[in-house]
Enzyme design. Structure first.
Site, short mmCIF file in Angstrom:
data_model
loop_
_atom_site.label_atom_id
_atom_site.label_comp_id
_atom_site.label_asym_id
_atom_site.label_seq_id
_atom_site.Cartn_x
_atom_site.Cartn_y
_atom_site.Cartn_z
N LYS A 110 0.84 -1.21 0.00
CA LYS A 110 0.00 0.00 0.00
C LYS A 110 0.87 1.25 0.00
O LYS A 110 0.59 2.20 -0.73
CB LYS A 110 -0.97 -0.02 1.18
CG LYS A 110 -2.14 -0.93 0.88
CD LYS A 110 -3.17 -1.00 1.98
CE LYS A 110 -4.26 -1.98 1.56
NZ LYS A 110 -4.83 -2.70 2.68
N LYS A 189 -3.27 -9.93 -10.26
CA LYS A 189 -4.29 -10.32 -9.28
C LYS A 189 -5.50 -9.39 -9.38
O LYS A 189 -5.33 -8.17 -9.43
CB LYS A 189 -3.70 -10.23 -7.86
CG LYS A 189 -4.67 -10.64 -6.78
CD LYS A 189 -4.19 -10.22 -5.39
CE LYS A 189 -5.22 -9.29 -4.77
NZ LYS A 189 -5.06 -8.99 -3.36
N LYS A 192 -9.96 -4.53 -6.48
CA LYS A 192 -10.67 -3.26 -6.66
C LYS A 192 -9.66 -2.14 -6.87
O LYS A 192 -9.84 -1.27 -7.70
CB LYS A 192 -11.48 -2.92 -5.41
CG LYS A 192 -12.56 -3.91 -5.09
CD LYS A 192 -13.18 -3.64 -3.75
CE LYS A 192 -12.54 -4.49 -2.65
NZ LYS A 192 -13.49 -5.17 -1.77
P1 AMP Z 1 -10.81 -7.89 0.26
O1 AMP Z 1 -11.52 -7.42 -0.92
O2 AMP Z 1 -9.37 -7.50 0.27
O3 AMP Z 1 -11.55 -7.63 1.55
O4 AMP Z 1 -10.78 -9.47 0.11
C1 AMP Z 1 -11.79 -10.32 0.60
C2 AMP Z 1 -11.40 -11.76 0.40
O5 AMP Z 1 -11.30 -12.05 -1.01
C3 AMP Z 1 -10.03 -12.13 0.99
O6 AMP Z 1 -10.12 -13.42 1.56
C4 AMP Z 1 -9.11 -12.15 -0.18
O7 AMP Z 1 -8.04 -13.04 -0.02
C5 AMP Z 1 -10.04 -12.61 -1.30
N1 AMP Z 1 -9.57 -12.11 -2.59
C6 AMP Z 1 -9.51 -10.82 -2.98
N2 AMP Z 1 -9.03 -10.72 -4.25
C7 AMP Z 1 -8.77 -11.99 -4.66
C8 AMP Z 1 -8.26 -12.57 -5.87
N3 AMP Z 1 -7.93 -11.82 -6.91
N4 AMP Z 1 -8.12 -13.91 -5.91
C9 AMP Z 1 -8.46 -14.70 -4.86
N5 AMP Z 1 -8.94 -14.22 -3.70
C10 AMP Z 1 -9.10 -12.89 -3.59
#
Ligand code: AMP
Ligand code: TRP
Length: 320
Positions: A110, A189, A192
């Site tokens: 970040k 990856k 958002k």
């Molecule tokens: P976040 O949006 O960072 O709160 O992510 C929520 C969940 O989604 C977490 O368990 C992340 O590891 C999973 N996640 C987010 N982006 C990915 C991705 N591109 N591939 C696999 N898992 C993801």
């Protein structure tokens, strides 16, 4: 077995969230007591608009329910409905080595992307450890990007146990190898914050546009293509049956089909896959009090567990 995971309400949910965390979490709700929360305290490290935070939090609840979270089996709640986690985070922070936090990849990433270094952002893994430990969690379904955070949680639990006697269980990350990192439309990856996301409930036109703009190389239509290095194939594998996937790979190798046609096929499959969930989402939206009821019930259950564990913690460290 107690299963726990969280998801930040910092935007709209995408198919990386779905395959990395939501689908595995939904599958696990049959295997033990599952607790899933909307990490609004965490989202405060990036969201500065109170209305957006409230709207996104409800939307995450809605989307998670639409995707199959069953509130009769799993507990869904808002992070901030269990304020004891911030108390536990403080206690954990008093034993958390600076060096441990300084090694956190997500913090370093970040900063590298120009996000301002706040104490909250730095302390994020400590709050996350509190989220997990406060429910005596055994299993934490997440995508690969959260692996280090779970390791840090275990480190902090061990440190607390060594310092104050046995207080915490050591939780384990549950990461699905096939979907641990879902790629975005640029092949990185999906995230958002990278703007390469395809949303679970994106509207049809926008979703088509996103799928059609998946980055490919410039191999001409008639030439054979390498399926193993294609983002289209990787994404298609999430939705297609074994035979359909084998068929697409065959077409890639044979040549004669352009990337545009493969993208159209991916788009169709993706829309078809989420169609029942879109329908369920409409149903939930018609029942005005449904989400509130689910979250109120969830908050009550989560509080019961958290308060019990906190009593154990307070006693162990000498606060009561
Ligand atoms: P976040 O949006 O960072 O709160 O992510 C929520 C969940 O989604 C977490 O368990 C992340 O590891 C999973 N996640 C987010 N982006 C990915 C991705 N591109 N591939 C696999 N898992 C993801
Ligand atoms: N940090 C996670 C993410 O960004 C969300 C999260 C917060 C979480 N607390 C958690 C996930 C506890 C699992 C367990 O995706």
């Amino acid at each position: 077995m107690r299963i726990l995971s969280g998801i930040q309400p910092s935007g709209v949910l995408h198919i990386g969230n779905y395959f990395g965390m939501m689908r595995p979490a939904i599958a696990l709700q049959a295997e033990g007591e599952a607790l899933y929360f909307i990490a609004d305290y965490h989202a405060l490290t990036s969201v500065r608009d109170p209305e957006a935070l409230r709207t996104n939090s409800r939307r995450v609840a809605l989307d998670f329910l639409a995707c199959g979270l069953d509130p009769e089996r799993a507990t869904l709640f808002r992070h901030s409905d269990v304020p004891q986690v911030t108390e536990l985070a403080w206690i954990l922070s008093t034993v958390a080595p600076m060096g441990l936090l300084e090694r956190a990849h997500s913090y370093k990433d970040k900063l590298a992307r120009g996000v301002a270094a706040t104490v909250g952002l730095f302390n994020y893994p400590v709050l996350m450890a509190a989220d997990i430990l406060i429910y005596d969690s055994d299993v934490v379904p997440v995508g690969k990007d959260q692996k280090q955070h779970i390791e840090m949680t275990r480190d902090l639990a061990v440190k607390m146990n060594e310092t104050f006697g046995q207080i915490f269980k050591l939780p384990e990350a549950r990461i699905q190898p096939a979907t641990e990192t879902v790629p975005g439309i640029d092949g990185q990856k999906m995230s958002k914050s990278y703007g390469n996301n395809i949303d679970i409930f994106g509207d049809e036109k926008e979703t088509r546009k996103r799928v059609m703009s998946i980055v490919t190389d410039s191999t001409p239509v008639e030439a054979p293509k390498d399926p193993e290095r294609s983002t289209i194939v990787q994404l298609y594998s999430l939705f297609a049956s074994k035979d359909e996937l084998a068929n697409m790979k065959e077409q890639f190798k044979k040549g004669g089909t352009g990337y545009g046609d493969f993208k159209k096929e991916l788009f169709e499959k993706l829309r078809e896959y989420f169609a029942p969930m879109r329908k369920r989402r409409e149903e939930i939206l018609r029942d005005k009090s449904y989400i509130n009821n689910v979250l109120t019930k969830g908050a009550k259950r989560a509080n019961e567990i958290a308060e019990q564990v906190m009593q154990r913690v307070r006693k162990a460290v000498g606060l009561r």
